[in-house]
Design a protein around this motif. Sequence first.
Motif, PDB file in Angstrom:
ATOM      1  N   ARG A 150      69.690  49.802  97.502  1.00  0.00           N
ATOM      2  CA  ARG A 150      70.881  48.616  97.932  1.00  0.00           C
ATOM      3  C   ARG A 150      70.476  48.079  99.239  1.00  0.00           C
ATOM      4  O   ARG A 150      70.532  46.633  99.113  1.00  0.00           O
ATOM      5  N   ALA A 151      69.968  48.721 100.017  1.00  0.00           N
ATOM      6  CA  ALA A 151      69.928  47.930 101.424  1.00  0.00           C
ATOM      7  C   ALA A 151      68.555  47.203 101.371  1.00  0.00           C
ATOM      8  O   ALA A 151      68.584  45.961 101.944  1.00  0.00           O
ATOM      9  N   VAL A 152      67.810  47.544 100.503  1.00  0.00           N
ATOM     10  CA  VAL A 152      66.447  46.548 100.251  1.00  0.00           C
ATOM     11  C   VAL A 152      66.801  45.469  99.581  1.00  0.00           C
ATOM     12  O   VAL A 152      66.327  44.329  99.960  1.00  0.00           O
ATOM     13  N   ALA A 153      67.662  45.624  98.484  1.00  0.00           N
ATOM     14  CA  ALA A 153      68.057  44.369  97.807  1.00  0.00           C
ATOM     15  C   ALA A 153      68.995  43.566  98.817  1.00  0.00           C
ATOM     16  O   ALA A 153      68.541  42.248  98.824  1.00  0.00           O
ATOM     17  N   TYR A 154      69.724  43.994  99.604  1.00  0.00           N
ATOM     18  CA  TYR A 154      70.429  43.198 100.584  1.00  0.00           C
ATOM     19  C   TYR A 154      69.518  42.338 101.479  1.00  0.00           C
ATOM     20  O   TYR A 154      69.753  41.288 101.935  1.00  0.00           O
ATOM     21  N   GLY A 155      68.200  43.304 101.971  1.00  0.00           N
ATOM     22  CA  GLY A 155      67.469  42.507 102.825  1.00  0.00           C
ATOM     23  C   GLY A 155      66.523  41.559 102.090  1.00  0.00           C
ATOM     24  O   GLY A 155      66.568  40.298 102.620  1.00  0.00           O
ATOM     25  N   ILE A 156      66.480  41.695 101.002  1.00  0.00           N
ATOM     26  CA  ILE A 156      65.677  40.670 100.213  1.00  0.00           C
ATOM     27  C   ILE A 156      66.460  39.199 100.280  1.00  0.00           C
ATOM     28  O   ILE A 156      65.819  38.183 100.444  1.00  0.00           O
ATOM     29  N   VAL A 157      67.652  39.471  99.746  1.00  0.00           N
ATOM     30  CA  VAL A 157      68.613  38.131  99.649  1.00  0.00           C
ATOM     31  C   VAL A 157      68.679  37.742 101.125  1.00  0.00           C
ATOM     32  O   VAL A 157      68.669  36.356 101.129  1.00  0.00           O
ATOM     33  N   LEU A 158      68.862  38.543 102.117  1.00  0.00           N
ATOM     34  CA  LEU A 158      68.763  37.741 103.454  1.00  0.00           C
ATOM     35  C   LEU A 158      67.574  37.043 103.895  1.00  0.00           C
ATOM     36  O   LEU A 158      67.524  36.027 104.767  1.00  0.00           O
ATOM     37  N   SER A 159      66.471  37.625 103.377  1.00  0.00           N
ATOM     38  CA  SER A 159      65.147  37.009 103.842  1.00  0.00           C
ATOM     39  C   SER A 159      65.009  35.636 103.038  1.00  0.00           C
ATOM     40  O   SER A 159      64.564  34.792 103.542  1.00  0.00           O
TER      41      SER A 159
END
Length: 418
Positions: free
Chosen positions: A112-121
């Motif tokens: 989930r943290a990776v998914a949030y990180g990609i969206v923020l990217s």
Amino acid sequence: MSYGVFQEYYSGNWTLDGSQDVTGIIGTTSNGVMYLSMPFLFALFTRRWARWRQAAALFGVFLTCISFLVSSFGTHVWHLVATQGVLAALGCALIYSPTTLSLGEWFYTGNRAVAYGIVLSCKNIVGSACPFLLRVLLDRFGFRTALRVWTALAAGTSILAVVFLVPTPPTSLLPPPSASESSARRARRIPWHFLKHRTFYTYSVAIVFQSSGYGIPQTYLNTYAHEVALLSQTSATLLLTLFNIPGIVSSSFFGYLSDNKRFPLSATTVTSISAVISALSALLLWGLTSQGSMGLLVLFSVTFGFFAGGYSATWGGVINELEREAARCNEAIDTGMLYGLLNGARGIGYVSGGLAGVPLLKAGALAGSVGTPFGYGTSYGPLIVFTGLSSVLGSGLLWRWDRLLHWPGLPRSFLYFD
């Protein structure tokens, strides 16, 4: 993320009624309103209005575009504050909140943290490309036409994305509820047990401090580069782009650190890496710039942009830690609502930083030169110090020193000191 271009444009092309100083709060007010409204929107769309998520996002597109369009006809500075700073921000929050809830439900089992990180990217991709686009539009057509072109771009891309790219998770993907969660859902209530835990408050305080300083360079770096470092408008715009580009990588990177299973790091450690290095870059790089210091400003933009820009991607690790606490206490937890509240803390920080920025800049101007050729001796000196101090206070280490590391296999007495 690109408001600094407008801020720099207004400083040299003022045609509106009202105080020009007020433009300094538009960008931070926009961010603040967006984030402050998220706890309420996440609460609404987590359970009660979950089926209306796509409709709410489409209404958000409409509100955002109408606000930008109306802003292009503004004649007084408060018109810009109301439209760009408040109404457009509410529209953006209506897009972000329901779609982010759906994202968290897709990845509830892991990453989930990776998914949030990609969206923020992706957010940083826009923030990297738009400064030059807006600079060209402002120079050629003025801010009114630039806002109308931006309205068309926002409408075209957002409507297509919401309609065709944002799915609703099937029921099979939602986490199986426990007995307590089932009764809570039947009662349409959100579990608030996490409010009894110190972890939530310590990280919320850290987020408030970090966010209050993060918005300062976004707003004033362009103007500082042009007025103090005496760089060209193109170079000043390049700095804002360089400020945003590293976030493309850092958001995914810090999201990976938060979810990394091979060498797990606590949320305290990951937030501290982001906060401490970004604070050092503000105090040692931005603070030591002088006239013509393009190299130092570039280094500051890249360093601060990477480490401060990835800070919000650490929240996935914070949520993971709160989930583990809830599991140990056999308590239900709504991660969507929790993520919304962390965004709310960020909003408080943005608003606080924006409100503090204007008097700090005035205080620096009244103080005048303090005998140093560096940034500290300019009217922006108080802003630089404020950015550095608020960034270091965003470190979870200062608030959770008892949990710096979270390595499996180490004795509990080695890890926890309280």
